[in-house]
Design an enzyme around this catalytic site. Structure first.
Site, PDB file in Angstrom:
ATOM      1  N   SER A 423       8.077   5.063  23.209  1.00 15.97           N
ATOM      2  CA  SER A 423       8.865   5.092  21.978  1.00 15.97           C
ATOM      3  C   SER A 423      10.320   5.464  22.251  1.00 15.97           C
ATOM      4  O   SER A 423      10.612   6.177  23.218  1.00 15.97           O
ATOM      5  CB  SER A 423       8.247   6.113  21.026  1.00 15.97           C
ATOM      6  OG  SER A 423       8.489   5.799  19.690  1.00 15.97           O
ATOM      7  N   PRO A 424      11.249   4.992  21.414  1.00 18.74           N
ATOM      8  CA  PRO A 424      12.642   5.431  21.563  1.00 18.74           C
ATOM      9  C   PRO A 424      12.747   6.945  21.368  1.00 18.74           C
ATOM     10  O   PRO A 424      12.270   7.472  20.378  1.00 18.74           O
ATOM     11  CB  PRO A 424      13.374   4.684  20.435  1.00 18.74           C
ATOM     12  CG  PRO A 424      12.471   3.563  20.052  1.00 18.74           C
ATOM     13  CD  PRO A 424      11.081   4.039  20.306  1.00 18.74           C
ATOM     14  N   GLN A 501      17.101  -0.273  21.401  1.00 18.49           N
ATOM     15  CA  GLN A 501      17.185   0.061  19.990  1.00 18.49           C
ATOM     16  C   GLN A 501      18.651   0.295  19.644  1.00 18.49           C
ATOM     17  O   GLN A 501      19.310   1.150  20.248  1.00 18.49           O
ATOM     18  CB  GLN A 501      16.369   1.321  19.666  1.00 18.49           C
ATOM     19  CG  GLN A 501      16.313   1.632  18.171  1.00 18.49           C
ATOM     20  CD  GLN A 501      15.665   2.977  17.883  1.00 18.49           C
ATOM     21  OE1 GLN A 501      16.257   4.021  18.153  1.00 18.49           O
ATOM     22  NE2 GLN A 501      14.458   2.958  17.329  1.00 18.49           N
ATOM     23  N   TYR A 582      19.335   7.558   9.262  1.00 24.66           N
ATOM     24  CA  TYR A 582      20.587   7.068   9.844  1.00 24.66           C
ATOM     25  C   TYR A 582      21.218   6.045   8.908  1.00 24.66           C
ATOM     26  O   TYR A 582      20.761   5.847   7.779  1.00 24.66           O
ATOM     27  CB  TYR A 582      20.321   6.527  11.250  1.00 24.66           C
ATOM     28  CG  TYR A 582      19.819   7.587  12.199  1.00 24.66           C
ATOM     29  CD1 TYR A 582      20.543   8.763  12.405  1.00 24.66           C
ATOM     30  CD2 TYR A 582      18.605   7.443  12.868  1.00 24.66           C
ATOM     31  CE1 TYR A 582      20.089   9.752  13.251  1.00 24.66           C
ATOM     32  CE2 TYR A 582      18.145   8.434  13.720  1.00 24.66           C
ATOM     33  CZ  TYR A 582      18.877   9.597  13.912  1.00 24.66           C
ATOM     34  OH  TYR A 582      18.431  10.582  14.743  1.00 24.66           O
ATOM     35  N   ARG A 630      12.785  -0.874  12.823  1.00 26.29           N
ATOM     36  CA  ARG A 630      12.116   0.415  12.616  1.00 26.29           C
ATOM     37  C   ARG A 630      12.438   0.916  11.218  1.00 26.29           C
ATOM     38  O   ARG A 630      13.603   1.004  10.823  1.00 26.29           O
ATOM     39  CB  ARG A 630      12.549   1.444  13.662  1.00 26.29           C
ATOM     40  CG  ARG A 630      11.977   2.843  13.390  1.00 26.29           C
ATOM     41  CD  ARG A 630      12.089   3.801  14.560  1.00 26.29           C
ATOM     42  NE  ARG A 630      10.865   3.780  15.359  1.00 26.29           N
ATOM     43  CZ  ARG A 630      10.414   4.827  16.062  1.00 26.29           C
ATOM     44  NH1 ARG A 630      11.092   5.961  16.079  1.00 26.29           N
ATOM     45  NH2 ARG A 630       9.317   4.752  16.763  1.00 26.29           N
ATOM     46  N   ARG A 724       6.151  11.803  22.835  1.00 28.09           N
ATOM     47  CA  ARG A 724       6.115  13.068  23.585  1.00 28.09           C
ATOM     48  C   ARG A 724       5.138  13.052  24.765  1.00 28.09           C
ATOM     49  O   ARG A 724       5.448  13.662  25.800  1.00 28.09           O
ATOM     50  CB  ARG A 724       5.818  14.217  22.626  1.00 28.09           C
ATOM     51  CG  ARG A 724       6.966  14.442  21.654  1.00 28.09           C
ATOM     52  CD  ARG A 724       6.661  15.505  20.626  1.00 28.09           C
ATOM     53  NE  ARG A 724       7.732  15.604  19.635  1.00 28.09           N
ATOM     54  CZ  ARG A 724       7.717  16.409  18.584  1.00 28.09           C
ATOM     55  NH1 ARG A 724       6.683  17.199  18.385  1.00 28.09           N
ATOM     56  NH2 ARG A 724       8.721  16.430  17.738  1.00 28.09           N
TER      57      ARG A 724
END
Length: 771
Positions: A423-424, A501, A582, A630, A724
């Site tokens: 994942s980013p 991304q 964002y 996303r 993680r």
């Protein structure tokens, strides 16, 4: 003690038996509104585990029930002209009347007083020390003290009718039949030598479209007989609905209570069974809950003492302990219930029978991929073979197929070798936006670790688009050079693919590095922020300027430039970041978009600018390379986007040319209250994939192969992104393959000598005591 059980269902009767067995000196009365040995209902079902629990606590009752029950291991699905069967599931079925009669007879033999044809109230028994209110889902006791019990009662949308038939089925059958207005399903299980429970369920809109709201019981039964005619082999459907008024079609009601017991001034009153909690029949759990309530309360009296003075402490401990198990089962039942509620719109028309069966078996999320292997290894291997072949993998008949996470996935001209994504994740380690040696090692290690696709952290499209001064960028020539170095390494040394991304921080920009204070505004060197509306992320954050048309044109040009640079750097897929508060997310969410122009208001307006930028990017991104978007699929805050809005936004992006939706949530509004848990965001991916008809990426608390395989095999997503766990273990994918004993994934040739030792160490750890 003087004990009165109001309601002669499984909870009240079984508790009376156990407490009398615990101490014969207890004076116990069970009050039942029906006549002696006369009750209604068809079959009830519970698990082998519950039966084992009953045998431990009262072998006499368990033996009597064992003689009368029907046991089966198989589940059979009838769907789209196919019959698919899986074994090893372990259910017990018995007629409700037969079970209650066994319990009643046991009570009489033990000297428990049974009082029939009386609607008991707790106030009628002022001499009772303990009153068990097991008076059912419409509990009058719960209603009388509702301000103290604080019940939450949720009426669910599907309609169901509880019927029976003399046609005997040798498995737990689920039958799905399509009509001109939608799908009906039947839940079917034999409970004695002559009779089968036959529950018919459908969505409200289907029920209404067929005019069943105007049908009486006889007309409803005739409709169901016609609908399931080919499965009934000439047998009739029967009702036992004397307790109903009007239509025999019901809505399930979920009951939860904040408090389970009260003192009415004379006695302690405790709710039990359906009076305090209900769980949907989709996993056959109502009787199980009632029986285990009785066992747990008896256990607490046994452990803490069955004297009157101990009652308050016992009841408090009982609720504390029992509530954990009840909530766990209610959550599983809720998942199973929701699956049946949405399958008409989400799965029935789009899924093939093989995947539909897998999805149905795992609907509660208590049964995982490897748990299915324990139950029926042959069936699961056949399904894995089917899944692999659908993914384009040819599997020799004498070889085991790969698990779903190790099958390839194709989007446009891109084929990822397996379905695991890194994942980013922001590293905050770039120098003026340049990804350096740290990034090379970071991505290189995880590519060598077996991941099928690696996403960069959010690479910002301009200097003022960064979250922090340490964020990576794609707006200078040296950024292209730096990223190309990494992409080339990954391509040259692994089978992994690389995705970038691209995003803009918006109102969440100009903050410190994470380890210096996440989301905290820079004390010096900050840059001006822009957003959909002038709302700071934190109360003390910089207030962004509301974007005007010139800002929009500049930012769009920045995204287009970054997209061209991503092509030059050799990336295989591009993800457009419209999540987590964002810039683009701030347009999509009504919490952060308070504009009154054509870019604010309804969903179409809020999505207008993000879609405009996306289409400009798509126009310069190669046609054979896919683009991902996303989304924050839930804002977790009142007034924000929910899954309903996420579905509509995903539809808009699909129409604009998006190839796959990366389904995250939250981080839009401070004060959010997410509902965390294992695979907690996967339902968003499931819904968007199967309602919108676009591939999805599942993210969030996916941390083992069993999670990923369960998600992918059920068609809840097409790819799984792990964050993680990849930070803790660069070789996470290779290690998870070893844990499930899958040898079809290649290790880097430089590391092959370590593979056998790792696998042998795993075997030794599994063989260790306690494993």
């Amino acid at each position: 003690m003087r004990i009165v059980c109001i309601g002669g269902g499984p909870a009240g009767l079984y508790f009376a038996i156990l407490m009398k067995k615990l101490n014969p000196a207890h004076q116990i009365t069970v009050v039942e509104r029906n006549k002696p040995y006369d009750t209604f209902g068809w079959g009830v079902v519970f698990s082998d585990a519950t039966m084992d629990n009953m045998r431990e606590w009262d072998p006499v009752t368990a033996d009597a029930i064992q003689i009368a029950f029907n046991h089966w291991d198989d589940i059979e699905l009838h769907f789209k002209g196919r019959a698919i069967r899986s074994g090893g599931h372990g259910f017990v079925g018995i007629g409700r009347k037969k079970m209650l009669n066994i319990l009643q007879e046991r009570c009489e033999n033990m000297g428990i007083e049974l009082v029939f044809e009386v609607d008991g109230e707790d106030r009628q028994y002022p001499d009772a020390d303990l009153i068990i209110a097991s008076d059912g889902i419409f509990s009058a006791t719960r209603e009388r003290y509702q301000e103290l019990f604080k019940p939450s009662i949720i009426k669910r949308p599907n309609r169901y009718i509880w019927l029976g038939t003399k046609k005997l089925f040798d498995a737990f059958n689920f039958i799905f039949e399509k009509t001109e207005h939608g799908w009906f399903q039947a839940h079917i299980y034999k409970f004695d030598a002559e009779t089968t429970t036959f529950i018919v369920e459908c969505p409200e809109h289907v029920w209404l479209a067929h005019g069943l709201d105007k049908a009486d019981q006889e007309q409803s039964i005739a409709f169901c007989e016609k609908l399931f005619e080919k499965h009934l082999d000439g047998h009739a459907l029967m009702t036992n609905a004397r307790h109903l008024r009007g239509s025999a079609w019901l809505n399930f009601q979920q009951v939860k209570c904040e408090k389970w017991w009260v003192n009415n001034g004379n006695s302690h009153v405790v709710l039990m069974g359906d009076a305090v909690h209900t769980a949907h029949f989709a996993i056959g759990s109502g009787t199980k809950l009632a029986i285990e309530d009785a066992i747990e309360l008896t256990r607490q009296f046994q452990d803490m003492g069955d004297a009157v003075e101990n009652i308050p402490e016992v009841l408090a401990r009982y609720q504390e302990l029992r509530n954990v198990d009840v909530l766990r089962l209610q959550n599983a039942a809720w998942n199973a219930m929701e699956w049946f509620e949405v399958c008409d719109a989400r799965y029935c028309d789009t899924m093939e029978p093989e995947q539909f069966m897998y999805s149905m078996l795992t609907r509660s999320q208590r049964i995982s991929h490897e748990n299915l292997r324990l139950r029926d290894a042959d069936w699961l291997e056949g399904y894995e073979r089917w899944f692999a072949e659908k993914a384009g993998v040819t599997v020799d008949a004498d070889k085991a197929p790969p698990p779903p996470m190790f099958t390839p996935f194709k989007l446009r001209g891109l084929t990822v070798p397996n379905r695991m994504i890194m994942s980013p994740m922001a590293m905050y380690s770039a120098d003026d936006g340049v990804a350096g040696d740290f990034h090379l090692v970071h991505f290189g290690a995880r590519a060598l670790g077996g991941t099928g696709l690696l996403y960069t952290e959010m690479s910002c499209v301009s200097a003022d688009a960064r979250i922090t001064p340490g964020c990576a960028g794609m707006y200078k020539p040296e950024h292209v050079t730096a990223w190309k170095r990494i992409v080339d390494f990954v391509h040259s040394n692994s089978t992994a693919k690389m995705g970038i991304q691209l995003g803009h921080a918006g109102r969440k920009g100009a903050t410190k590095l994470a380890w210096e204070g996440i989301d905290q505004p820079l004390e010096s060197g900050a840059w001006e922020l822009i957003s959909a509306s002038p709302l700071p992320y934190l109360p003390h954050s910089q207030v962004p300027r509301e974007m005007n048309r010139d800002d929009m044109d500049r930012v769009k040009a920045d995204f287009v430039r970054a997209t061209r640079m991503a092509v030059e750097a050799g990336f295989d897929i591009l993800e457009y970041h419209c999540a987590h508060g964002y810039l683009m997310s701030s347009f999509l969410s009504p919490l952060t978009n308070q504009r009154t122009d054509e870019y604010g208001g309804n969903i179409e307006n809020r999505a207008r600018y993000p879609l405009e930028v996306f289409m400009a990017m798509r126009a310069v991104w190669p046609a054979d390379k896919p683009m991902s978007v996303r989304l924050s699929c839930h804002d977790w805050f009142p007034g924000g986007n929910t899954a309903d809005e996420a579905v509509e936004i995903a539809r808009l992006f699909k129409a604009a040319g998006a190839d796959i939706i990366d389904c995250s949530s939250g981080q839009v509004w401070k004060g959010e209250k997410p509902v965390f848990g294992r695979m907690f965001q996967t339902p968003f991916a499931d819904r968007i994939r199967n309602e919108v008809g676009i591939p999805t990426i599942a993210v969030g608390a996916i941390f083992e192969a069993d999670h990923a395989n369960s998600i992918l095999a059920a068609g809840r997503a097409d790819l799984c992104a792990v964050a993680r766990p990849h930070l803790a273990d660069p070789a996470w994918t290779l290690h998870e393959a070893a844990k499930i004993d899958f040898k079809g994934v290649a290790w880097p040739k430089q590391y092959i000598s370590g593979r056998s030792q790792y696998e042998n160490n795993l075997k030794r750890s599994y063989a260790a005591p306690g494993k």
